[in-house]
Design an enzyme around this catalytic site. Structure first.
Site, PDB file in Angstrom:
ATOM      1  N   TYR A 133      -1.065  -3.390   8.862  1.00  0.00           N
ATOM      2  CA  TYR A 133       0.156  -4.131   8.541  1.00  0.00           C
ATOM      3  C   TYR A 133       1.259  -3.143   8.139  1.00  0.00           C
ATOM      4  CZ  TYR A 133       2.825  -8.063   6.481  1.00  0.00           C
ATOM      5  OH  TYR A 133       3.773  -8.998   6.161  1.00  0.00           O
TER       6      TYR A 133
ATOM      7  N   LYS B 283       0.235  -5.308  12.943  1.00  0.00           N
ATOM      8  CA  LYS B 283       1.392  -6.176  12.821  1.00  0.00           C
ATOM      9  C   LYS B 283       2.561  -5.299  12.419  1.00  0.00           C
ATOM     10  CE  LYS B 283       3.617  -9.855  10.315  1.00  0.00           C
ATOM     11  NZ  LYS B 283       3.721 -10.703   9.136  1.00  0.00           N
TER      12      LYS B 283
END
Lengths: 301, 301
Positions: free
Chosen positions: B140, B170
């Site tokens: 992330y 992400k």
């Protein structure tokens, strides 16, 4: 001293084993020795103590290990904040029920640019959930790490809403003007220096003492400053002690500070387990470690 | 699709009661409805889901509530990181054992300016402690909040050390150049857009889909983009859907984003419980709330 929480506090480092779990026995020994070195209290599990790199259960275990190691519970000031109210309540309640002198509380530090209202609610919900008159909170202002400064408007609101509970602030910003302004604006707030070189200047402005990293290895000199700063006959001795602290502080900042403090402790305590760190921090490279140890010899151990 | 984790994922918001605990029933309903709206998966407990504002036990309860509410476990992608290895292991192990499709993992975000070696150790220790071949990790990258960017050197090292386990990232930086470079450099890595306007552009570069906030209210349009982006006959329909997403995204960013998403959900789901937030976030002022609701009517609900 008018402030509930005052004196020389060590931002105690936390020893870990090679597999990354707290070394409870070594930590208990360290806390007790810090008191012998001259600290009034142990502000364990702060930034220097790698608090946020330990899980909730590990943090509870460390508080219990400090007590089991011979440190009176009422000499402990554990850091109990996480970014979540629920875990912060659990840690804070445990500290209070263990008899800790107080707790040091970071603001929640994941979201950035949040409002004073949101930060107030965080502290208020923790205080209301712990619901214990024995709770004493030292706010923790370290914007260079947390990225969440504590404004004077927020501090004032917390003092008004929770008098006697919110009792102090650790200011690690290094900003003497901020500390001076807080001493003047909030007489009920015990301002604690988070940076060693500001100990004596802050005491002269009415501050309540310190919570510092260098005290892991140089608490004796900080105690000399505390005991003598207000005695004109001791000015020379006190200023010499502050100068000695400053030399050690400068050395601790020569490389990355936390691994350097642990490198110093490895030599001072004669235990290489002190070299281990929790991710995301890593130990100093060998050349830097050897340099730190050589410089310690130069400074006199 | 060559990537293990691909498709439209909602960065699901987390409803809370007035006293600041997760509303488990409402959350279970929300996750199920997001699948009905067109999501392939629920990336619960991310930044939009206020993950870091919940305690470890609450986060576990929320995963179980999603499953109890009718969402298949293998549609879940919970965020399981905390700044501490121990709690992260507990959350990650629970997600894997629950049958989750994967987990989304922030780097530890308290200390700033840390080394790739330190970040690598964090992820490595979690992976080695969970020790389960079913583990699938989406890294992330959200440096504007975490303040801890994930470098390509770190990503490459993790892919090499843990092939098949570290499977995606992400990217919420909004930096199309970074996403393009990752698609080119790491063919094994499924790149997921964290910002809705980049869904279609990223798919055209070989990306694996998205995890976005706007999907809480506009998953239908994201699904149209996903289903049709590679079909020349659908270009017009797909671009219209992307434009519709972008309008909603712009509205969600008109004020503070997370409270705005929850404000939208309150109207969409007809349940004012959605207006509550966890500290340090706070609800929108009434005038902003009314404006958002009026703008939703203008955009067609």
């Amino acid at each position: 001293m008018k402030h509930a929480i005052h004196g020389v506090h060590s931002a105690a480092a936390t020893p870990v084993t090679g597999d990354g779990t707290p070394d409870l026995k070594l930590f208990g020994d360290h806390c007790r020795r810090l008191l012998e070195d001259g600290c009034h209290g142990i502000a364990m599990l702060g930034t220097t103590g790698e608090a946020n790199s330990f899980g909730v259960r590990q943090r509870i275990d460390l508080v219990e290990a400090a007590i089991a190691g011979g440190t009176p519970a009422n000499a402990l000031l554990p850091g109990t904040s996480t970014p979540a109210v629920a875990d912060t309540v659990e840690l804070t309640r445990h500290a209070v029920q263990s008899g800790a002198k107080g707790v040091v509380m970071l603001p929640p530090y994941y979201y950035k640019g949040v409002s004073d209202e949101g930060l107030f609610r965080f502290y208020a919900r923790v205080i209301e959930a712990v619901a214990d008159d024995r709770l004493r909170i030292v706010l923790y202002h370290i914007p260079q790490v947390s990225q969440i400064p504590l404004s004077h408007a927020l501090i004032g609101r917390l003092l008004e809403a929770f008098p006697g509970i919110v009792t102090g602030i650790k200011d690690s910003s290094g900003d003497m003007n901020n500390m001076r302004a807080m001493c003047e604006t909030f007489p009920a707030l015990g301002v604690l220096a988070g940076a060693d070189p500001l100990m004596l200047p802050l005491l002269r402005l009415g501050g309540a003492g310190c919570i510092t990293a260098t005290s892991n290895v140089r608490a004796d000199a900080l105690r000399i400053v505390w005991d003598g700063w207000n005695d004109p006959a001791k000015t020379e001795q006190v200023e010499a002690a502050q100068a000695r602290i400053d030399e050690w502080r400068t050395l601790s900042n020569k490389y990355v500070q936390l691994p350097t403090i642990k490198t110093m402790l490895a030599k001072r305590r004669g235990d290489m387990a002190w070299l281990n760190l929790m991710p995301p921090l890593v130990e100093l490279p060998e050349a830097e470690r050897n340099d730190i140890w050589a410089q310690m010899d130069r400074l006199g151990g």
